[in-house]
Design a protein around this motif. Structure first.
Motif, PDB file in Angstrom:
ATOM      1  N   TYR A   1       1.032  -1.054   0.410  1.00  8.41           N
ATOM      2  CA  TYR A   1      -0.282  -0.043   0.040  1.00  8.41           C
ATOM      3  C   TYR A   1       0.598   1.077  -0.403  1.00  8.41           C
ATOM      4  O   TYR A   1       2.410   1.525   1.192  1.00  8.41           O
TER       5      TYR A   1
ATOM      6  N   VAL B   1      -3.929   4.824  -0.868  1.00 14.09           N
ATOM      7  CA  VAL B   1      -4.423   5.293  -0.287  1.00 14.09           C
ATOM      8  C   VAL B   1      -3.742   7.402  -0.093  1.00 14.09           C
ATOM      9  O   VAL B   1      -2.854   7.202  -1.658  1.00 14.09           O
TER      10      VAL B   1
ATOM     11  N   ALA C   1       5.077   4.796  18.482  1.00 19.97           N
ATOM     12  CA  ALA C   1       4.042   5.118  18.016  1.00 19.97           C
ATOM     13  C   ALA C   1       3.327   6.246  18.516  1.00 19.97           C
ATOM     14  O   ALA C   1       2.723   7.560  17.655  1.00 19.97           O
ATOM     15  N   ASP C   2       2.784   6.234  19.373  1.00 21.79           N
ATOM     16  CA  ASP C   2       2.402   7.336  20.512  1.00 21.79           C
ATOM     17  C   ASP C   2       3.298   8.658  20.230  1.00 21.79           C
ATOM     18  O   ASP C   2       2.285  10.308  20.092  1.00 21.79           O
TER      19      ASP C   2
ATOM     20  N   ASN D   1      -6.403   9.774  10.789  1.00 21.66           N
ATOM     21  CA  ASN D   1      -6.042   8.319  10.629  1.00 21.66           C
ATOM     22  C   ASN D   1      -5.073   8.048  11.507  1.00 21.66           C
ATOM     23  O   ASN D   1      -4.357   7.141   9.838  1.00 21.66           O
TER      24      ASN D   1
ATOM     25  N   ALA E   1      -3.970   5.408  12.526  1.00 23.95           N
ATOM     26  CA  ALA E   1      -3.572   3.815  13.068  1.00 23.95           C
ATOM     27  C   ALA E   1      -2.850   3.766  11.237  1.00 23.95           C
ATOM     28  O   ALA E   1      -3.061   1.931  10.573  1.00 23.95           O
ATOM     29  N   ALA E   2      -2.753   4.316  10.480  1.00 20.87           N
ATOM     30  CA  ALA E   2      -3.261   4.419   8.209  1.00 20.87           C
ATOM     31  C   ALA E   2      -1.543   3.503   8.356  1.00 20.87           C
ATOM     32  O   ALA E   2      -0.827   3.520   9.228  1.00 20.87           O
ATOM     33  N   SER E   3      -1.192   3.113   7.207  1.00 16.95           N
ATOM     34  CA  SER E   3       0.257   2.328   6.760  1.00 16.95           C
ATOM     35  C   SER E   3       0.588   3.493   6.468  1.00 16.95           C
ATOM     36  O   SER E   3       1.359   3.012   7.018  1.00 16.95           O
TER      37      SER E   3
ATOM     38  N   LEU F   1       1.827   4.256  11.624  1.00 17.47           N
ATOM     39  CA  LEU F   1       1.820   3.192  12.015  1.00 17.47           C
ATOM     40  C   LEU F   1       2.485   1.641  11.017  1.00 17.47           C
ATOM     41  O   LEU F   1       3.246   1.275  11.847  1.00 17.47           O
ATOM     42  N   GLY F   2       1.435   1.639  10.158  1.00 14.42           N
ATOM     43  CA  GLY F   2       1.764   0.595   9.397  1.00 14.42           C
ATOM     44  C   GLY F   2       3.514   0.493   8.891  1.00 14.42           C
ATOM     45  O   GLY F   2       4.514  -0.103   9.263  1.00 14.42           O
ATOM     46  N   ASP F   3       3.856   1.747   8.446  1.00 18.27           N
ATOM     47  CA  ASP F   3       5.298   2.297   8.041  1.00 18.27           C
ATOM     48  C   ASP F   3       6.456   2.306   9.693  1.00 18.27           C
ATOM     49  O   ASP F   3       7.730   1.452   9.271  1.00 18.27           O
TER      50      ASP F   3
END
Lengths: 334, 334
Positions: free
Chosen positions: A150, A176, A219-220, A241, A243-245, A248-250
């Motif tokens: 993604y 995205v 992450a926080d 968001n 939490a999106a890739s 957070l994903g990266d």
């Protein structure tokens, strides 16, 4: 859209594969004439992602950056942040003026401590409304082997970002879009620092339980920094968001990958090597190393609450021992 | 505080190690008299965490659950959720009335589809104000080898949770407190579903890029579900950090651990085994399997937006093929 690509490393090569798989002709700046010859004759980049095949009729390669930029309306920048200024140094001041720029650069330019859009605005009069980023959790190797990934395209004008994104969508690539042009770039820089720190923790023999807590808290911090950037840049829409890739994903793919250069570099620091010795041994500087100083400097004004990133900076640049640094970090984690 | 532990699996054994490392005498319910004899004579649990040494003078072991409960004021429940009702079946209805209960159970009781506090309130007249949870990213094996970990103690009254937590703090164990008693329990259930799904994705040969996007989006779903739970339970304070170890940290360690039973089970489903065949081959049912149905049922009323967990339920319980299920999931990811 006529696409140009600046760079021929593994990420640039992966992006060339995506666009040519979509039958786009690409204008491709490759510094080394030998590589151009090799790709022309053998249909593979000799140095990176050798398994990716290129249809020669789709490639317009040149080692002259002006030649490449001249022929395209979208310029994809895919050179490590430390080398982009040099790569663009032959360009005339107005060469990028009417172009859409897509940055695939995960870093801050170390000399000027700027994001690419800031550097380009200062040096080439570019317009933020024509600047986009292409980021997300994407090992180039998995693009080569066509594993589904993604990519997130960000721009102040999200609809134009979506138009560009459409050209990168393939069977193995979902796209995205997002409007948080500053936040995504800082997230891409921060993740390298946290991944380097994950390597230090591994080198210090912390276990999986600790690592998961460290990464969650990283992450926080990344979110806190990004929110502060948005606040300070006075962007209106903060409905993001995290939490999106692209955020957070990266962070996850970078921290958990055993092959990440940041993680390997950090591992050596954790095992007691000096920065210089780790550099010599691995024959490279991990991006998180410079990134930690860039973020430290940026945060002197921003004042986001990022004690983990700050401590990693102190370990790398201010002779704090990894043991003491991580004792401090232990106390920050929830 | 006099501590009792119900259970003798790997997690119960790890908790017994923590408390006895803090010189607590523990009352320990172990169903199998042979195990009790072995621990008495050889100072190790014969079946789990064999490397953990127990000082015999600190252990009051019994296979009579009433005997154990009678002697303690804090009862730590550490039996898999599917077996806890049976483990407590010999207890009189009032036996737990004046006790503080600490649940270390990461699951919903499958027969009644209840959290442990709901089950105990129905069957033993327990009071939610005396109910606490002990959760977080914590492989028992890393407790045995004394790698630093973080446990979160949650309770409606966070100050009592903190008092209990203090007894579990050791050189290798940091503790955190929290008041989100329902949210942490559901997060602990959801993470097993997502980890099972990560295994399916691996079995289907998705790569690391995809996995990171899948896990990031799973974190987003977990937060959405937890926020909905809080809203529906009308708790006032919603100032919760979902990037903390007990939420995101636990999700990460469970999804990324190659040794997780949920992940192994999911991997076989992804490779084309039926649920029954995977059960027979691995000689166990992964917690995520029952959890997916429990959450599906709970969500019929709650109506949180959790398409990933719902699709995994459909794969496991409604004969949706893993391939088709993950094609659907691909479309949900950002």
């Amino acid at each position: 859209m006529q696409f140009g690509i600046i760079g021929s490393g593994s990420w640039a090569t992966a992006l060339a594969k995506i666009l040519t798989d979509n039958q786009h002709v690409i204008h491709w700046w490759i510094r080394d004439a030998n590589s151009i010859n090799h790709i022309q004759q053998r249909h593979h980049n000799p140095h990176y992602l050798n398994s990716a095949y290129f249809e020669p009729s789709l490639l317009k390669m040149s080692s002259d950056v002006n030649e490449v930029v001249k022929h395209c309306d979208v310029v994809v920048m895919a050179v490590p942040s430390a080398y982009i200024a040099d790569a663009l140094s032959g360009l005339s001041k107005d060469a990028l003026k009417d172009k859409k720029i897509v940055s695939a650069i995960k870093g801050i330019l170390p000399e000027s401590n700027q994001l690419l859009n800031e550097y380009l605005a200062d040096n080439f009069n570019t317009d933020i409304n024509k600047y986009f980023t292409l980021l997300g959790p994407c090992h180039a190797e998995e693009v080569a082997s066509e594993k589904l990934s993604y990519l997130t395209f960000s721009g102040v004008d999200e609809s134009v970002a979506a138009e560009i994104a459409a050209h990168f969508k393939t069977e193995y690539m979902n796209t995205v879009t997002n409007h948080d042009i500053n936040g995504v770039q800082y997230a891409a820089v921060l993740k390298n620092i946290y991944a380097l720190g994950a390597g230090i923790a591994h080198g210090l023999e912390y276990g999986d339980n600790f690592l998961s807590v460290y990464i969650a808290n990283s992450a926080d911090e990344m979110v806190k920094f990004s929110r502060k950037v948005i606040h300070d840049f006075s962007l209106e829409n903060t409905d993001i968001n995290y939490a999106a890739s692209v955020y957070l994903g990266d962070l996850l793919v970078t921290c958990y990958s055993l092959y990440s250069r940041n993680r390997m570099f950090g591992n050596m620091i954790g095992k007691g090597y000096s920065v210089k010795a780790a550099q010599l041994e691995l024959n490279m500087v991990a991006e998180g190393y410079n990134a930690s100083r860039c973020i430290f400097k940026t945060n002197e004004a921003l004042k986001a609450d990022i004690p983990i990133a700050t401590t990693i900076y102190q370990i790398l640049w201010e002779h704090l021992s990894p043991q003491e640094g991580f004792k401090k970090i232990e106390g920050f984690l929830q």
